[in-house]
Write a protein that holds these residues in place. Structure first.
Motif, PDB file in Angstrom:
ATOM      1  N   ILE A   1      -3.679   8.844  -4.963  1.00 19.98           N
ATOM      2  CA  ILE A   1      -4.595   8.414  -3.912  1.00 19.98           C
ATOM      3  C   ILE A   1      -3.955   8.754  -2.569  1.00 19.98           C
ATOM      4  N   ASP A   2      -4.690   9.453  -1.707  1.00 21.70           N
ATOM      5  CA  ASP A   2      -4.208   9.737  -0.356  1.00 21.70           C
ATOM      6  C   ASP A   2      -4.665   8.633   0.588  1.00 21.70           C
ATOM      7  N   VAL A   3      -3.741   8.118   1.399  1.00 23.99           N
ATOM      8  CA  VAL A   3      -4.082   7.144   2.439  1.00 23.99           C
ATOM      9  C   VAL A   3      -4.211   7.904   3.753  1.00 23.99           C
TER      10      VAL A   3
ATOM     11  N   LEU B   1      -9.373   6.076   2.173  1.00 26.37           N
ATOM     12  CA  LEU B   1      -8.654   6.592   1.008  1.00 26.37           C
ATOM     13  C   LEU B   1      -9.370   7.810   0.430  1.00 26.37           C
TER      14      LEU B   1
ATOM     15  N   ASN C   1      -9.364   9.845  -3.315  1.00 24.10           N
ATOM     16  CA  ASN C   1      -8.826   9.916  -4.673  1.00 24.10           C
ATOM     17  C   ASN C   1      -8.553  11.369  -5.043  1.00 24.10           C
TER      18      ASN C   1
ATOM     19  N   PHE D   1      -6.682   1.085  -7.416  1.00 20.02           N
ATOM     20  CA  PHE D   1      -5.700   1.074  -6.327  1.00 20.02           C
ATOM     21  C   PHE D   1      -5.837  -0.215  -5.514  1.00 20.02           C
TER      22      PHE D   1
ATOM     23  N   ALA E   1       0.840   4.098  -2.936  1.00 23.67           N
ATOM     24  CA  ALA E   1       0.523   5.475  -2.586  1.00 23.67           C
ATOM     25  C   ALA E   1       1.523   6.454  -3.190  1.00 23.67           C
ATOM     26  N   CYS E   2       2.735   5.978  -3.481  1.00 21.10           N
ATOM     27  CA  CYS E   2       3.752   6.837  -4.086  1.00 21.10           C
ATOM     28  C   CYS E   2       3.510   7.058  -5.567  1.00 21.10           C
TER      29      CYS E   2
ATOM     30  N   TRP F   1       4.380   8.263   3.882  1.00 19.94           N
ATOM     31  CA  TRP F   1       3.460   8.025   2.777  1.00 19.94           C
ATOM     32  C   TRP F   1       2.015   8.244   3.191  1.00 19.94           C
TER      33      TRP F   1
ATOM     34  N   TYR G   1      -5.309   3.282   7.964  1.00 20.26           N
ATOM     35  CA  TYR G   1      -5.394   1.869   7.566  1.00 20.26           C
ATOM     36  C   TYR G   1      -5.137   1.006   8.788  1.00 20.26           C
TER      37      TYR G   1
ATOM     38  N   MET H   1       0.825  -1.202   0.000  1.00 20.29           N
ATOM     39  CA  MET H   1       0.000   0.000   0.000  1.00 20.29           C
ATOM     40  C   MET H   1       0.867   1.263   0.000  1.00 20.29           C
TER      41      MET H   1
END
Length: 339
Positions: free
Chosen positions: A41-43, A57, A59, A121, A36-37, A204, A46, A32
């Motif tokens: 998409i922002d995490v 998440l 987008n 993703f 994400a890199c 990240w 989790y 993940m």
């Protein structure tokens, strides 16, 4: 969120086979973090437990719209399986592969949309993890029972409730006795950042709050950097300027709120020496509004019911047959819960 097939503990210690699969939680986290890199998409949060995972998440089609065709090609080729290319070129992306995408405008726009699509993703994350787990077990088939479940969080209050729910999963499941006891949960990483002398700009995860700060700590800049290091810092700051924070809340306040809700679920934690002595000394606010603990508790109860789903007939039959064969009378639970 998604659950492993037949509710087996493929990310923890399976109570039936007694095999320890807990190392796979690190696989999930690392995959993940890699995606994400490259994806837009922002995490936000989790957690990976014994038989299911959660993620919050966001987008970012606004970031995908700024990518050049070449950047799109490189990002996509960096996260997809390229078995033939690896066999020939050691996995390195070739100019021919990049040109094949760049010279096809329709392909470029299709991949631009995919790079900010949550479904793609999760697909890239779960498919890779499934293949790796199957290879280790020398089996074939599905790792996850069904397609992942997704719910929209339209307001800051919903986002806060969702993030708290995800970060509290290990504590409520009895897998941890403190917020930083469990490695594969976002709050553990955030608290590591909080304890560092400087904010971790390479993290990240999306910062909890962005107002010229990262996770509530001032960014430190020294005058002893080389020209290359200064250029790297400037580029990193440009990337940070495009980031969005998760919530208008300091990490310290978020930590206190987590402990408050954790104690409600597990009162015995009040006596834990892992509970910081300075907890509950400051008002917990979302922006300028005090957080309503009772509303959050009710919201989490609703989320628990939302994530519950019936066990399918085939699974129930298999469990019953195993019980009959072992002459055991173990009650069959008709639901599973995210906790």
């Amino acid at each position: 969120m998604n659950q492993t097939t037949r509710r087996t503990y493929l990310f923890g210690i399976d109570p039936i086979s007694e095999r320890d699969y807990s190392h796979r939680r690190g696989w999930y986290r690392d995959r993940m973090a890699l995606l994400a890199c490259y994806f837009c998409i922002d995490v936000l949060a989790y957690s990976v437990l014994s038989n299911h995972w959660h993620a919050i998440l966001r987008n970012r089609p606004d970031l995908a719209a700024k990518l050049t065709p070449r950047e799109i090609a490189i990002r996509w080729l960096s996260v997809t399986s390229r078995a033939k290319s690896r066999n020939k070129n050691g996995g390195e992306i070739t100019e021919a592969e990049i040109a094949k995408i760049v010279n096809n405008p329709e392909s470029v726009e299709e991949l631009r949309e995919r790079l900010s699509n949550i479904s793609w993703f999760v697909r890239q994350m779960c498919q890779t993890l499934s293949r790796r787990c199957n290879k280790e077990d020398e089996v074939t088939g599905h790792l996850f029972g069904n397609r992942f479940k997704m719910n929209r969080l339209p307001t800051e209050e919903e986002i806060l409730a969702g993030m708290l729910y995800v970060d509290l999963n290990p504590l409520r499941a009895g897998l941890a006795d403190a917020l930083d006891d469990f490695a594969e949960v976002s709050i553990s990483e955030r608290l590591t950042t909080l304890n560092d002398e400087a904010a971790d700009l390479e993290s990240w995860l999306a910062p909890l709050e962005l107002e010229g700060e990262v996770d509530g700590k001032q960014v430190l800049v020294t005058n002893t950097l080389t020209a290359a290091e200064v250029k790297k810092r400037v580029r990193k700051r440009e990337e940070l300027s495009e980031q969005l924070g998760c919530l208008p809340m300091k990490l310290e306040a978020y930590q206190e709120l987590l402990w408050h809700l954790a104690i409600q679920s597990r009162p015995e934690l009040q006596a834990s020496d892992r509970l910081p002595a300075n907890m509950f000394r400051h008002p917990m606010k979302l922006g300028k509004t005090p957080v309503n603990i009772e509303e959050l508790t009710d919201r989490h109860a609703q989320m628990g019911r939302r994530y519950a789903s019936p066990v399918d007939l085939q699974t129930r039959t298999a469990i019953q047959r195993r019980q009959e064969a072992d002459a055991e009378s173990i009650p069959i639970d008709n639901t599973w819960c995210a906790f």
